[in-house]
Scaffold this motif. Structure first.
Motif, PDB file in Angstrom:
ATOM      1  N   ALA A   1      -7.547  -4.645  -0.689  1.00  0.00           N
ATOM      2  CA  ALA A   1      -6.749  -3.424  -0.512  1.00  0.00           C
ATOM      3  C   ALA A   1      -6.474  -2.733  -1.846  1.00  0.00           C
ATOM      4  CB  ALA A   1      -5.425  -3.763   0.172  1.00  0.00           C
TER       5      ALA A   1
ATOM      6  N   LYS B   1      -6.860 -10.691   1.779  1.00  0.00           N
ATOM      7  CA  LYS B   1      -6.642  -9.345   2.322  1.00  0.00           C
ATOM      8  C   LYS B   1      -6.113  -8.406   1.241  1.00  0.00           C
ATOM      9  CE  LYS B   1      -5.122  -9.432   6.458  1.00  0.00           C
ATOM     10  NZ  LYS B   1      -4.240  -9.625   7.636  1.00  0.00           N
TER      11      LYS B   1
ATOM     12  N   GLU C   1       0.833  -1.212   0.000  1.00  0.00           N
ATOM     13  CA  GLU C   1       0.000   0.000   0.000  1.00  0.00           C
ATOM     14  C   GLU C   1       0.863   1.256   0.000  1.00  0.00           C
ATOM     15  OE1 GLU C   1      -4.085  -1.319   2.357  1.00  0.00           O
ATOM     16  OE2 GLU C   1      -2.301  -0.783   3.516  1.00  0.00           O
TER      17      GLU C   1
END
Length: 235
Positions: A89, A85, A64
């Motif tokens: 994101a 996950k 990220e």
């Protein structure tokens, strides 16, 4: 690796984050991520390997932030959670999950700028060999944490299912010297054990954390800290 069968169980992977990083465990999660980011910054455009990436807490965070990250873990169930996950994101960098053995990393020498291993060192059967392997595939930096021998964690460490190992500062310093790693910085934290934070509501944990932080950070109390975050460079 200690506790390998336990770690790879499907039900352990499904409940891993909820059991460790809910309630007061959220404070632990934030502090560990802060330690990793502070050690690596600037993160953007760095190539990073995370060993024993588990459910991808750090790999997703680093991607990220714009890093190109590979997360490696021996557990297919943990990697499944990490991939899910990552799908949720918005990643600025790239992220790849691979199944593999931390003791025999499937990468050439000097392949990554930085290699990290969080929540794993205490499970390594041969810590020196593990650290050498991390150093081999890193071109600049190795970051990891250890649980400390002279701390409150020793009270309940015997009850953990994987039989984890605690280290003194001197033992880790010796390992760094043997593997030709230079210490840049080490931070000590959490006088109170992780297990206590995870067992209580976030509000109460926050109050305890304030006391913990106020007492910590001094030469005397640092010796009783539960965890140390090690930031090292290649010589």
């Amino acid at each position: 690796m200690k506790g390998q069968e336990w770690y790879q169980a499907d039900d352990v992977a499904e409940e891993y984050d909820d059991k460790r990083f809910s309630k007061g465990g959220q404070l632990i999660d934030r502090r560990e991520k802060q330690a990793v980011l502070e050690a690596i910054m600037p993160v953007e455009d760095r190539t990073i390997l995370e060993i024993a990436c588990g459910t991808g807490r750090f790999t997703v965070m680093l991607a990220e932030q714009g890093a190109d990250v590979v997360g490696l873990d021996i557990s297919a169930a943990m990697l499944h959670q990490g991939r899910a996950k990552a799908q949720r994101a918005e990643l600025a960098g790239t992220l790849e999950f691979l199944r593999g053995d931390a003791g025999r990393l499937p990468f050439p020498d000097d392949h990554f700028d930085t290699v990290i291993a969080m929540r794993f060192f205490h499970l390594a059967d041969d810590p020196e060999a593990f650290l050498r392997e991390m150093r081999r595939v890193a071109s600049e930096q190795v970051v990891f944490d250890t649980f400390n021998r002279f701390s409150s964690r020793s009270i309940y460490n015997w009850a953990l299912p994987m039989g984890s190992r605690l280290y003194s500062k001197g033992e880790v310093s010796t390992l760094l010297a043997k593997t030709n790693l230079t210490l840049v910085d080490v931070e000590d934290d959490f006088l109170l054990p992780y297990g206590l934070y995870r067992a209580i509501p976030n509000g109460l944990a926050s109050s305890l954390r304030s006391i913990d932080s106020a007492l910590g950070g001094h030469p005397i109390t640092d010796h009783a800290a539960s965890v140390s975050y090690w930031n090292t460079r290649l010589r």
